[in-house]
Write a protein that holds these residues in place. Structure first.
Motif, PDB file in Angstrom:
ATOM      1  N   GLU A  18       0.705  -1.129  -0.015  1.00  0.00           N
ATOM      2  CA  GLU A  18      -0.038  -0.146  -0.192  1.00  0.00           C
ATOM      3  C   GLU A  18       0.941   1.156   0.055  1.00  0.00           C
ATOM      4  N   TRP A  19       0.809   1.736  -1.130  1.00  0.00           N
ATOM      5  CA  TRP A  19       1.546   3.136  -1.304  1.00  0.00           C
ATOM      6  C   TRP A  19       0.720   4.204  -0.446  1.00  0.00           C
ATOM      7  N   TYR A  20       1.302   5.067   0.257  1.00  0.00           N
ATOM      8  CA  TYR A  20       0.618   6.554   0.699  1.00  0.00           C
ATOM      9  C   TYR A  20      -0.816   6.041   1.198  1.00  0.00           C
ATOM     10  N   GLY A  21      -0.818   4.914   2.062  1.00  0.00           N
ATOM     11  CA  GLY A  21      -1.809   4.507   2.990  1.00  0.00           C
ATOM     12  C   GLY A  21      -2.844   3.456   2.594  1.00  0.00           C
ATOM     13  N   THR A  22      -3.549   3.178   3.339  1.00  0.00           N
ATOM     14  CA  THR A  22      -4.837   1.844   3.360  1.00  0.00           C
ATOM     15  C   THR A  22      -6.214   2.582   3.056  1.00  0.00           C
ATOM     16  N   TYR A  23      -6.904   1.747   2.570  1.00  0.00           N
ATOM     17  CA  TYR A  23      -8.301   2.166   2.614  1.00  0.00           C
ATOM     18  C   TYR A  23      -8.906   2.853   3.773  1.00  0.00           C
ATOM     19  N   LEU A  24      -8.688   2.212   4.891  1.00  0.00           N
ATOM     20  CA  LEU A  24      -9.395   2.829   5.830  1.00  0.00           C
ATOM     21  C   LEU A  24      -8.827   4.202   6.214  1.00  0.00           C
ATOM     22  N   GLU A  25      -7.396   4.603   5.995  1.00  0.00           N
ATOM     23  CA  GLU A  25      -6.820   5.867   6.023  1.00  0.00           C
ATOM     24  C   GLU A  25      -7.310   6.941   5.123  1.00  0.00           C
ATOM     25  N   LEU A  26      -7.756   6.363   3.905  1.00  0.00           N
ATOM     26  CA  LEU A  26      -8.235   7.434   2.796  1.00  0.00           C
ATOM     27  C   LEU A  26      -9.727   7.299   2.292  1.00  0.00           C
ATOM     28  N   SER A  55      -2.522  -3.373  -4.351  1.00  0.00           N
ATOM     29  CA  SER A  55      -3.284  -2.620  -3.523  1.00  0.00           C
ATOM     30  C   SER A  55      -4.718  -3.176  -3.374  1.00  0.00           C
ATOM     31  N   GLU A  56      -4.893  -3.417  -2.157  1.00  0.00           N
ATOM     32  CA  GLU A  56      -6.371  -3.610  -1.560  1.00  0.00           C
ATOM     33  C   GLU A  56      -7.381  -2.467  -1.902  1.00  0.00           C
ATOM     34  N   LEU A  57      -7.025  -1.582  -2.273  1.00  0.00           N
ATOM     35  CA  LEU A  57      -8.231  -0.250  -1.981  1.00  0.00           C
ATOM     36  C   LEU A  57      -9.047  -0.449  -3.211  1.00  0.00           C
ATOM     37  N   SER A  58      -8.953  -0.888  -4.285  1.00  0.00           N
ATOM     38  CA  SER A  58      -9.825  -1.252  -5.259  1.00  0.00           C
ATOM     39  C   SER A  58     -11.165  -2.067  -4.796  1.00  0.00           C
ATOM     40  N   CYS A  65       4.092   4.132   5.866  1.00  0.00           N
ATOM     41  CA  CYS A  65       3.913   2.702   5.252  1.00  0.00           C
ATOM     42  C   CYS A  65       4.330   2.853   3.738  1.00  0.00           C
ATOM     43  N   SER A  66       5.228   3.678   3.617  1.00  0.00           N
ATOM     44  CA  SER A  66       5.812   3.627   2.036  1.00  0.00           C
ATOM     45  C   SER A  66       7.145   3.968   2.135  1.00  0.00           C
ATOM     46  N   PRO A  67       7.870   3.654   1.092  1.00  0.00           N
ATOM     47  CA  PRO A  67       9.243   3.929   1.076  1.00  0.00           C
ATOM     48  C   PRO A  67       9.498   5.638   0.760  1.00  0.00           C
ATOM     49  N   LEU A  68       8.472   6.208   0.381  1.00  0.00           N
ATOM     50  CA  LEU A  68       8.405   7.840   0.357  1.00  0.00           C
ATOM     51  C   LEU A  68       7.706   8.215   1.421  1.00  0.00           C
TER      52      LEU A  68
END
Length: 479
Positions: free
Chosen positions: A30-38, A60-63, A171-174
């Motif tokens: 998950e780049w830049y956060g999970t579904y719950l965060e977004l 990613s599990e977002l979709s 949660c991401s390298p950046l």
């Protein structure tokens, strides 16, 4: 196992991503956060019935989680054959209506105007590794394709980009805060979105590069038009960032409803000639306070924004500017109002507006943060509101029990409470007044709205003809 590239350039390599997902396996990244965060922001801007394209979907599990809560018209693309195969296998039986396609986002195979929303979670960052011409050309191709498959063009000089920061998670390298950029098209009748979930540390650079791409695209369009026009037809003058923003237009339905609430102030025909004190908490792109500033010449506006980068973005890209009648205060809205309420000679506003996102959407309320509707704080809000004034709140709450509690708390402080639901969205606009005897029956409320609109439609005011104030209040209910 170290999956990071040796250099940022590798982020743009197909080989890198093939190896990445082979080594990563089935575990979601998950780049830049999970579904719950977004989810709070995504639900705010995407309607369940809309057709959504996710570019650079990865694993990613977002979709999948969007699909599971009702967003079932989702198409996912990625350049990695490995990850597309993985995602097809993972979703074939559980999510049969969602598709995964191996496709290059710079050369998409979809027909024009196929989607209403394009969602990018980190892909633009992978492309924008530097400012070399070759990189910018790649961005050109990406954005041109996204603009082609959206139902209306999404990017133009003067296009409106709203920025929302999301709670930071490592949660991401950046690592960095997250930013959502909501980009709207030229055609005022539509509201179509390209949503970037991006590293906040690079968003300013991206905004500048996107604007550069836009300028070059505009120059190309002008060049093409020049070939077709008579030789003596003058070319359009180039626009500076934010210069061609249509300040008479409110793109968000909830902003339109919030402005319509000014009809509750009575004597709408006198509002243009009467000093009007306004406090807006949550600057965003600045369109809400800017609209009031430009349409109510006697208004004095204080806008409160916790994030100084928001002011920079609003000023640089959306035509926002401060004046002797409009000041921005960089502060926490809770602290700012508390300090005003404690002053011996405290100011009193005719209108107070809250349009503030929560940093924790898992609470079931993504706007505003719970502290903004706590009764002790609402008493402070009431103390700086004129007796005839109106407190306007944008509420986004998916928990029925929590919403009932919020309404009860508001009602305890502001006995007169109107609720206006935004059709097709979770947003509800609450109009709160301290004195119940000022209650307006529906015919009188609509008459007030019509009178205010008639005043605002006067020549030279630049009123948007598609915006009918009385229509915004027809579905208002008194709690």
């Amino acid at each position: 196992m170290n999956l990071l590239p040796k250099s940022p350039k590798e982020f743009g390599s197909i080989d890198y991503w093939e190896k990445f997902f082979q080594q990563r396996g089935k575990k979601a990244f998950e780049w830049y956060g999970t579904y719950l965060e977004l989810c709070g922001l995504l639900h705010k801007y995407i309607k369940p019935r809309e057709k959504v394209l996710v570019i650079g979907c990865g694993n990613s599990e977002l979709s999948e989680q969007l699909y599971d809560v009702g967003y079932q018209d989702i198409v996912n693309i990625d350049i990695s054959e490995v990850v597309i195969k993985q995602m097809k296998e993972r979703n074939a039986s559980r999510r049969p209506q969602m598709s995964f396609l191996k496709m290059d986002m710079t050369q998409m195979e979809f027909p024009d105007a196929s989607f209403q929303v394009v969602l990018d979670k980190g892909t633009l960052d992978a492309v924008l590794t530097d400012e070399e011409e070759k990189t910018l050309q790649q961005v050109d191709r990406m954005l041109a394709e996204v603009g082609r498959v959206l139902q209306v063009p999404f990017l133009s000089v003067g296009g409106d980009i709203g920025v929302r920061t999301v709670q930071h998670q490592d949660c991401s390298p950046l690592s960095g805060d997250y930013v959502v950029e909501d980009v709207q098209g030229d055609d005022k009748r539509y509201f179509r979105r390209l949503i970037f979930l991006s590293n906040r540390n690079v968003v300013q650079s991206e905004a500048r590069l996107l604007q550069d791409v836009s300028h070059r695209a505009q120059k190309k369009r002008k060049k093409d038009r020049k070939k077709q026009r008579p030789a003596d037809t003058p070319e359009d003058l180039p626009a500076a960032p934010g210069q061609s923003i249509d300040k008479s237009y409110l793109c968000c339905e909830h902003h339109k409803a919030m402005i319509a609430g000014l009809a509750l102030l009575r004597n709408p025909e006198l509002l243009l000639e009467t000093p009007l004190g306004l406090l807006v908490v949550g600057l965003g792109g600045g369109s809400l306070p800017l609209f009031v500033h430009d349409h109510f010449p006697k208004s004095c506006i204080d806008a409160v924004e916790i994030d100084p980068s928001m002011l920079q973005v609003a000023t640089q890209w959306f035509g926002f500017s401060q004046s002797d009648r409009m000041k921005v205060h960089i502060a926490d809205g809770l602290d700012y109002i508390t300090s005003l309420a404690e002053e011996e000679a405290r100011p009193h506003y005719d209108v107070i507006m809250f349009d503030v996102d929560s940093k924790d959407p898992t609470l079931g309320m993504s706007c505003p943060p719970p502290a903004f509707v706590a009764q002790p704080f609402l008493q402070k809000v009431k103390s700086i509101l004129t007796p005839e004034g109106v407190f306007v709140l944008n509420l986004v709450c998916r928990d029925p029990g929590l919403k009932d509690s919020v309404l009860a708390g508001l009602k305890a402080v502001f006995p007169l409470l109107y609720v206006r639901r935004i059709e097709g969205e979770v947003n509800e606009i609450l109009f709160c007044q301290p004195h119940p005897e000022r209650k307006l029956a529906m015919p009188e409320l609509l008459e007030m709205a019509q009178a205010l609109e008639q005043t605002l439609r006067k020549p030279g005011k630049g009123w948007d003809d598609t915006y009918v104030l009385s229509d915004m209040l027809k579905t208002v209910k008194i709690v």
